[in-house]
Design a protein around this motif. Structure first.
Motif, mmCIF file in Angstrom:
data_model
loop_
_atom_site.group_PDB
_atom_site.id
_atom_site.type_symbol
_atom_site.label_atom_id
_atom_site.label_comp_id
_atom_site.label_asym_id
_atom_site.label_seq_id
_atom_site.Cartn_x
_atom_site.Cartn_y
_atom_site.Cartn_z
ATOM 1 N N GLU A 1 39.940 27.320 54.184
ATOM 2 C CA GLU A 1 41.148 26.504 54.193
ATOM 3 C C GLU A 1 41.906 26.778 55.496
ATOM 4 O OE1 GLU A 1 43.183 27.757 50.663
ATOM 5 O OE2 GLU A 1 42.127 26.284 49.414
ATOM 6 N N PRO A 2 42.673 25.814 56.006
ATOM 7 C CA PRO A 2 43.044 24.524 55.430
ATOM 8 C C PRO A 2 42.072 23.388 55.732
ATOM 9 C CG PRO A 2 44.263 24.875 57.442
ATOM 10 C CD PRO A 2 43.428 26.104 57.247
ATOM 11 N N LEU A 3 40.857 23.682 56.181
ATOM 12 C CA LEU A 3 39.884 22.637 56.431
ATOM 13 C C LEU A 3 39.438 22.012 55.110
ATOM 14 C CD1 LEU A 3 37.656 24.402 59.118
ATOM 15 C CD2 LEU A 3 39.464 22.713 59.526
ATOM 16 N N ALA A 4 39.279 20.695 55.108
ATOM 17 C CA ALA A 4 38.784 19.968 53.945
ATOM 18 C C ALA A 4 37.391 19.443 54.245
ATOM 19 C CB ALA A 4 39.714 18.808 53.594
ATOM 20 N N VAL A 5 36.561 19.342 53.213
ATOM 21 C CA VAL A 5 35.177 18.859 53.349
ATOM 22 C C VAL A 5 35.086 17.480 52.692
ATOM 23 C CG1 VAL A 5 32.754 19.311 52.836
ATOM 24 C CG2 VAL A 5 34.310 21.223 53.301
ATOM 25 N N PRO A 6 35.067 16.402 53.480
ATOM 26 C CA PRO A 6 35.024 15.057 52.891
ATOM 27 C C PRO A 6 33.740 14.762 52.141
ATOM 28 C CG PRO A 6 35.703 14.978 55.199
ATOM 29 C CD PRO A 6 35.186 16.354 54.948
ATOM 30 N N GLU A 7 32.589 15.225 52.686
ATOM 31 C CA GLU A 7 31.287 15.004 52.064
ATOM 32 C C GLU A 7 30.458 16.274 52.198
ATOM 33 O OE1 GLU A 7 29.178 11.111 52.520
ATOM 34 O OE2 GLU A 7 30.498 10.947 54.266
ATOM 35 N N PRO A 8 29.495 16.493 51.282
ATOM 36 C CA PRO A 8 28.664 17.707 51.362
ATOM 37 C C PRO A 8 27.551 17.561 52.399
ATOM 38 C CG PRO A 8 28.031 16.435 49.444
ATOM 39 C CD PRO A 8 29.214 15.727 50.049
ATOM 40 N N LEU A 9 27.950 17.527 53.675
ATOM 41 C CA LEU A 9 27.013 17.324 54.774
ATOM 42 C C LEU A 9 26.993 18.541 55.696
ATOM 43 C CD1 LEU A 9 27.844 13.633 55.790
ATOM 44 C CD2 LEU A 9 25.989 14.431 54.303
ATOM 45 N N VAL A 10 25.847 18.738 56.348
ATOM 46 C CA VAL A 10 25.674 19.802 57.338
ATOM 47 C C VAL A 10 24.953 19.216 58.544
ATOM 48 C CG1 VAL A 10 24.671 22.074 57.819
ATOM 49 C CG2 VAL A 10 25.485 21.535 55.509
ATOM 50 N N HIS A 11 25.373 19.629 59.732
ATOM 51 C CA HIS A 11 24.627 19.326 60.956
ATOM 52 C C HIS A 11 23.823 20.570 61.335
ATOM 53 C CE1 HIS A 11 26.935 15.740 61.243
ATOM 54 N NE2 HIS A 11 28.021 16.290 61.767
ATOM 55 N N PHE A 12 22.495 20.462 61.341
ATOM 56 C CA PHE A 12 21.659 21.522 61.889
ATOM 57 C C PHE A 12 21.322 21.132 63.322
ATOM 58 C CE2 PHE A 12 17.414 22.986 63.082
ATOM 59 C CZ PHE A 12 17.611 24.361 63.008
ATOM 60 N N GLU A 13 21.602 22.027 64.269
ATOM 61 C CA GLU A 13 21.398 21.728 65.681
ATOM 62 C C GLU A 13 20.465 22.730 66.345
ATOM 63 O OE1 GLU A 13 25.539 19.569 67.108
ATOM 64 O OE2 GLU A 13 25.186 21.650 67.650
ATOM 65 N N VAL A 14 19.650 22.221 67.245
ATOM 66 C CA VAL A 14 18.955 23.045 68.226
ATOM 67 C C VAL A 14 19.313 22.468 69.587
ATOM 68 C CG1 VAL A 14 16.772 23.980 69.048
ATOM 69 C CG2 VAL A 14 17.062 23.473 66.618
ATOM 70 N N ILE A 15 19.798 23.318 70.481
ATOM 71 C CA ILE A 15 20.297 22.853 71.770
ATOM 72 C C ILE A 15 19.605 23.628 72.890
ATOM 73 C CG2 ILE A 15 22.343 22.409 73.167
ATOM 74 C CD1 ILE A 15 24.020 22.748 70.641
ATOM 75 N N ARG A 16 19.054 22.886 73.828
ATOM 76 C CA ARG A 16 18.447 23.502 75.015
ATOM 77 C C ARG A 16 19.386 23.287 76.197
ATOM 78 N NH1 ARG A 16 14.901 22.319 79.306
ATOM 79 N NH2 ARG A 16 15.000 20.093 78.831
ATOM 80 N N MET A 17 19.720 24.374 76.878
ATOM 81 C CA MET A 17 20.660 24.319 78.002
ATOM 82 C C MET A 17 19.982 24.900 79.238
ATOM 83 S SD MET A 17 23.918 25.394 75.679
ATOM 84 C CE MET A 17 22.816 26.242 74.542
ATOM 85 N N PRO A 18 19.297 24.068 80.016
ATOM 86 C CA PRO A 18 18.509 24.586 81.134
ATOM 87 C C PRO A 18 19.335 24.917 82.371
ATOM 88 C CG PRO A 18 18.298 22.205 81.043
ATOM 89 C CD PRO A 18 19.123 22.611 79.855
ATOM 90 N N ASP A 19 20.601 24.447 82.431
ATOM 91 C CA ASP A 19 21.377 24.599 83.660
ATOM 92 C C ASP A 19 22.850 24.756 83.287
ATOM 93 O OD1 ASP A 19 22.640 24.431 86.100
ATOM 94 O OD2 ASP A 19 21.668 22.593 86.747
ATOM 95 N N VAL A 20 23.305 26.022 83.174
ATOM 96 C CA VAL A 20 24.690 26.310 82.804
ATOM 97 C C VAL A 20 25.315 27.139 83.921
ATOM 98 C CG1 VAL A 20 26.234 27.212 81.041
ATOM 99 C CG2 VAL A 20 23.943 26.401 80.397
ATOM 100 N N ALA A 21 26.346 26.610 84.558
ATOM 101 C CA ALA A 21 26.987 27.324 85.660
ATOM 102 C C ALA A 21 27.489 28.685 85.187
ATOM 103 C CB ALA A 21 28.149 26.493 86.213
ATOM 104 N N GLY A 22 27.001 29.735 85.814
ATOM 105 C CA GLY A 22 27.424 31.091 85.493
ATOM 106 C C GLY A 22 26.605 31.786 84.429
#
Length: 250
Positions: A50-71
């Motif tokens: 709380e205080p976040l509310a969940v409108p729907e029972p959904l989840v985002h599963f992510e895989v992220i590739r970051m080949p070029d990140v400054a620093g």
């Protein structure tokens, strides 16, 4: 080193070789595989603060590739984000992130409140299939597959989804274990350029693991999947709710 110099000179330790450089961090060709799935609503309620509310029972599963990140160089991460709402604004709560870069883990935890811990994510193309995997140690904890660039996705839709605010729990404790800070913070992506966006059929498998409990939010139904390539910058976090603030007595 004089005591007066310390606040100005040091970003983090070690004093002669900081764990990460100063932000902002610019991401070039950041590549997302995101699978949105329906899960158990009771399981979501146990982990969304709380205080976040969940409108729907959904989840985002992510895989992220970051080949070029400054620093920070080149690295990958994977995790679960939960669509939430706060004061009528749609966003995501970042539950856990598994990352294969020590500087990215340290900077994410110390400078913001990203829930980062060590893991081995991978995003690659296998023939006609985009594949995302996550291992914890030697064990597989997630496998995601998506048809490679099956349908174009409206770049404006991809931009809106990436630009939604992300909520994080910032927790710091003193040397005696007592909480120094416990707050909900918000950050978002800025300077965003979507360079490609697609959708397609997808599947997701989550495997039980005591220390990488992604399967605690079980997959009931895959709702959609997206594959996005973008350049972006992460904005600093800002507090939105202080859990330690005492309510004045009447």
């Amino acid at each position: 080193m004089r005591a007066d110099d310390i606040p100005d000179l040091l970003l983090t330790t070690p004093v002669n070789s900081p764990a990460y450089p100063l932000p902002p961090y610019r991401f070039t060709d950041r590549e997302y595989l995101t699978i949105t799935y329906r899960t158990d609503p009771d399981a979501l309620r146990r982990v969304v603060p709380e205080p976040l509310a969940v409108p729907e029972p959904l989840v985002h599963f992510e895989v992220i590739r970051m080949p070029d990140v400054a620093g920070l160089g080149s690295y990958s991460e994977s995790g679960q984000l939960i669509p939430v709402e706060l004061d009528g604004e749609q966003g995501e709560f970042s539950l856990a992130m598994y990352v294969d870069s020590a500087p990215a883990i340290a900077s994410g935890r110390e400078l913001s409140a990203y829930p980062k811990k060590a893991g081995s994510p991978r995003l690659y193309v296998d023939g006609d299939t985009l594949v995302g995997t996550l291992d914890h140690g030697s064990l597989r904890v997630a496998t995601a597959t998506m048809g490679y660039k099956h349908q174009p996705l409206d770049p404006a839709q991809a931009r809106a989804e990436l630009a939604a605010p992300t909520y994080l729990l910032g927790i710091d404790r003193g040397y005696d274990g007592a909480p120094l800070r416990c707050e909900l913070v918000r950050t978002r992506i800025t300077d965003l350029t979507v360079k490609g966006a697609w959708s397609g059929p997808a599947r997701l498998q989550l495997f039980e693991h005591a220390l990488a409990p992604l399967a605690d939010l079980p997959v009931r139904e895959v709702v959609r999947a997206t594959h996005v390539l973008a350049d972006l910058t992460l904005a600093p976090a800002e507090p939105v709710h202080d859990y330690l603030k005492k309510v004045p007595s009447a």
